[in-house]
Write a protein that holds these residues in place. Structure first.
Motif, mmCIF file in Angstrom:
data_model
loop_
_atom_site.group_PDB
_atom_site.id
_atom_site.type_symbol
_atom_site.label_atom_id
_atom_site.label_comp_id
_atom_site.label_asym_id
_atom_site.label_seq_id
_atom_site.Cartn_x
_atom_site.Cartn_y
_atom_site.Cartn_z
ATOM 1 N N ILE A 147 16.847 -59.818 15.206
ATOM 2 C CA ILE A 147 17.434 -61.077 15.699
ATOM 3 C C ILE A 147 16.589 -61.520 16.887
ATOM 4 N N ASP A 148 15.573 -62.318 16.575
ATOM 5 C CA ASP A 148 14.569 -62.734 17.563
ATOM 6 C C ASP A 148 14.578 -64.253 17.676
ATOM 7 N N PRO A 149 15.429 -64.807 18.529
ATOM 8 C CA PRO A 149 15.466 -66.277 18.647
ATOM 9 C C PRO A 149 14.299 -66.838 19.456
ATOM 10 N N VAL A 157 20.967 -54.363 12.285
ATOM 11 C CA VAL A 157 20.282 -55.501 12.908
ATOM 12 C C VAL A 157 19.675 -55.045 14.237
ATOM 13 N N LYS A 158 18.652 -55.772 14.659
ATOM 14 C CA LYS A 158 17.936 -55.369 15.874
ATOM 15 C C LYS A 158 17.700 -56.603 16.754
ATOM 16 N N PRO A 159 18.649 -56.930 17.605
ATOM 17 C CA PRO A 159 18.434 -58.065 18.506
ATOM 18 C C PRO A 159 17.334 -57.759 19.530
ATOM 19 N N GLN A 160 16.429 -58.705 19.715
ATOM 20 C CA GLN A 160 15.355 -58.587 20.705
ATOM 21 C C GLN A 160 15.889 -59.159 22.011
ATOM 22 N N VAL A 161 16.025 -58.272 22.994
ATOM 23 C CA VAL A 161 16.724 -58.628 24.229
ATOM 24 C C VAL A 161 16.017 -59.740 25.009
ATOM 25 N N ALA A 163 19.524 -52.134 19.953
ATOM 26 C CA ALA A 163 19.131 -53.045 21.033
ATOM 27 C C ALA A 163 17.643 -52.852 21.279
ATOM 28 N N ASP A 164 16.865 -53.894 20.983
ATOM 29 C CA ASP A 164 15.425 -53.771 21.219
ATOM 30 C C ASP A 164 15.145 -54.198 22.651
ATOM 31 N N ALA A 165 15.352 -53.233 23.560
ATOM 32 C CA ALA A 165 15.231 -53.506 24.996
ATOM 33 C C ALA A 165 14.003 -52.828 25.591
ATOM 34 N N LYS A 166 13.451 -51.846 24.873
ATOM 35 C CA LYS A 166 12.257 -51.099 25.327
ATOM 36 C C LYS A 166 12.381 -50.709 26.796
ATOM 37 N N ARG A 167 13.410 -49.937 27.122
ATOM 38 C CA ARG A 167 13.624 -49.476 28.495
ATOM 39 C C ARG A 167 12.952 -48.131 28.703
ATOM 40 N N ALA A 216 4.017 -44.835 17.836
ATOM 41 C CA ALA A 216 2.811 -45.558 17.397
ATOM 42 C C ALA A 216 3.258 -46.971 17.043
ATOM 43 N N THR A 217 3.063 -47.880 17.954
ATOM 44 C CA THR A 217 3.639 -49.214 17.772
ATOM 45 C C THR A 217 2.751 -50.061 16.840
ATOM 46 N N SER A 218 3.360 -51.140 16.354
ATOM 47 C CA SER A 218 2.709 -51.909 15.286
ATOM 48 C C SER A 218 1.560 -52.776 15.774
ATOM 49 N N ASN A 219 1.508 -53.047 17.083
ATOM 50 C CA ASN A 219 0.505 -53.993 17.595
ATOM 51 C C ASN A 219 -0.854 -53.320 17.759
ATOM 52 N N ALA A 239 5.981 -60.599 8.954
ATOM 53 C CA ALA A 239 5.046 -61.456 9.699
ATOM 54 C C ALA A 239 3.795 -60.719 10.175
ATOM 55 N N GLN A 240 3.896 -59.435 10.451
ATOM 56 C CA GLN A 240 2.713 -58.697 10.944
ATOM 57 C C GLN A 240 1.874 -58.118 9.808
ATOM 58 N N GLY A 241 2.284 -58.369 8.585
ATOM 59 C CA GLY A 241 1.388 -58.080 7.461
ATOM 60 C C GLY A 241 1.758 -56.944 6.533
ATOM 61 N N GLU A 287 12.103 -56.402 9.859
ATOM 62 C CA GLU A 287 11.471 -57.730 9.739
ATOM 63 C C GLU A 287 12.259 -58.712 10.588
ATOM 64 N N SER A 288 11.563 -59.540 11.332
ATOM 65 C CA SER A 288 12.230 -60.589 12.108
ATOM 66 C C SER A 288 11.826 -61.960 11.582
ATOM 67 N N ARG A 289 10.646 -62.465 12.029
ATOM 68 C CA ARG A 289 10.272 -63.849 11.716
ATOM 69 C C ARG A 289 10.251 -64.157 10.224
ATOM 70 N N SER A 290 9.793 -63.206 9.412
ATOM 71 C CA SER A 290 9.691 -63.460 7.967
ATOM 72 C C SER A 290 11.054 -63.759 7.353
HETATM 73 O O1 OMP Z 1 10.490 -51.767 19.052
HETATM 74 C C1 OMP Z 1 10.292 -52.702 18.270
HETATM 75 O O2 OMP Z 1 11.188 -53.189 17.653
HETATM 76 C C2 OMP Z 1 8.896 -53.078 17.987
HETATM 77 C C3 OMP Z 1 7.982 -52.063 18.046
HETATM 78 C C4 OMP Z 1 6.696 -52.267 17.532
HETATM 79 O O3 OMP Z 1 5.897 -51.351 17.449
HETATM 80 N N1 OMP Z 1 6.358 -53.494 17.079
HETATM 81 C C5 OMP Z 1 7.238 -54.543 17.065
HETATM 82 O O4 OMP Z 1 6.874 -55.627 16.584
HETATM 83 N N2 OMP Z 1 8.509 -54.359 17.570
HETATM 84 C C6 OMP Z 1 9.473 -55.484 17.588
HETATM 85 O O5 OMP Z 1 9.764 -55.818 16.248
HETATM 86 C C7 OMP Z 1 9.859 -57.242 16.095
HETATM 87 C C8 OMP Z 1 8.802 -57.698 15.116
HETATM 88 O O6 OMP Z 1 8.993 -59.038 14.800
HETATM 89 P P1 OMP Z 1 8.293 -59.744 13.543
HETATM 90 O O7 OMP Z 1 6.832 -59.502 13.685
HETATM 91 O O8 OMP Z 1 8.692 -61.157 13.671
HETATM 92 O O9 OMP Z 1 8.864 -59.082 12.305
HETATM 93 C C9 OMP Z 1 9.719 -57.825 17.486
HETATM 94 O O10 OMP Z 1 11.010 -57.987 18.025
HETATM 95 C C10 OMP Z 1 8.972 -56.749 18.262
HETATM 96 O O11 OMP Z 1 9.315 -56.733 19.632
#
Ligand code: OMP
Length: 278
Positions: A23-25, A60-64, A94-98, A154-157, A226-228, A249-252
């Protein structure tokens, strides 16, 4: 006795499959959804996503951050979204990354995983950059309360790979060290309370994240959509541990708009179930 987060997650995965809807508004999405750039807009956005998600997915995973930008009103909106989601039987991550020093982490545990807290979620994402040991207070509190955490491994970015795949003094990789330290106390045959974030876009081998390390570890895998990464990556990337993975998945999903989102969720959820052979 409080049911463990691992057991609740297992039940959600078995019933609904791996899709976790973010849930990424984003500001641009508020525009295309015809909602205002304010707390009323993000509240409405969140509630509509929850409505569509109920009964179609398990988590669901709201992006804080997107709520936080409106200050106290944004947090009030987030409280309403969490409450609606939990009332609808959805697990809320809760996607708060604290993540801070130990004494401060107590406050984060109070905020995000304490039963009865205004922002009570079922699990929270945590950054281990101040040391996995500093997170102990949150991990211990999570287990005791039947809550979960997902520690960034190991994050997606793409920018993260150099740091997270770096070699440690014992010749391993940072991500594997995070995984080992965070999940050490969770040994058992069933899914644990302490999960890891492992992007669906990453090559686990380069981070030392072997199946052996992850057998009973819940994995939150953003990067689908969205990230592929595609649903097939659930099995190509995660192989024998695919059934423990939340495909996020968020944006997709959200780009389908308020009228199309329920169908988009249903179709996407079904696609992941097919990949798992369910
Ligand atoms: O912790 C996360 O959720 C997260 C970790 C990660 O490695 N990569 C990552 O994209 N996220 C989150 O996952 C969501 C990805 O969004 P979309 O790329 O739109 O699907 C965003 O809210 C990011 O903050």
């Amino acid at each position: 006795m409080t049911e463990s987060f691992g057991a609740r997650l297992r039940a959600a995965l078995d019933e609904h499959g791996p899709l976790c809807v973010g849930i990424d508004p984003h500001a641009s999405l508020l525009d295309t959804w015809g909602l205002g750039q304010d707390a009323v807009g993000v509240r409405e956005f969140g509630l509509r996503v929850v409505d569509a998600a109920a009964g179609r997915v398990g988590v669901v995973k709201p992006q804080v951050s997107f709520f936080e930008r409106f200050g106290s009103r944004g947090f009030a909106a987030l409280e309403d979204v969490f409450a609606a989601a939990r009332a609808a039987g959805l697990l809320v991550v809760a996607d708060a990354k604290r993540g801070d020093i130990g004494s401060t982490n107590e406050g984060y545990a109070d905020a995000w995983i304490e039963p009865g807290s205004p922002l009570e979620a079922d699990a929270v994402t945590l950054s281990p950059y101040l040391g996995v040991g500093a997170l102990d207070v949150v991990l211990t509190r999570a287990r005791a309360a039947g809550k979960g955490v997902f520690v960034l491994a190991a994050t997606s970015n793409p920018e993260a790979a150099a740091l997270q795949s770096a070699t440690t003094s014992d010749g391993g990789h940072v991500a594997a060290m995070v995984a080992r330290q965070a999940t050490a106390a969770d040994a058992g045959d069933a899914l644990g309370a302490i999960g890891l974030v492992i992007g669906a876009t990453v090559d686990r081998a380069a981070f030392g994240l072997d199946d052996d390390l992850l057998r009973t570890v819940p994995v939150l895998a953003p990067g689908f959509g969205a990230q592929g990464a595609t649903p097939d990556d659930l099995t190509t990337r995660f192989g024998t541990i695919a059934r423990n993975v939340l495909a996020s998945e968020s944006r997709s999903i959200l780009r389908a708009g308020p009228d199309g989102i329920a169908v988009r969720m249903e179709e996407t959820a079904r696609r992941y179930q097919e990949v798992l052979g369910a």
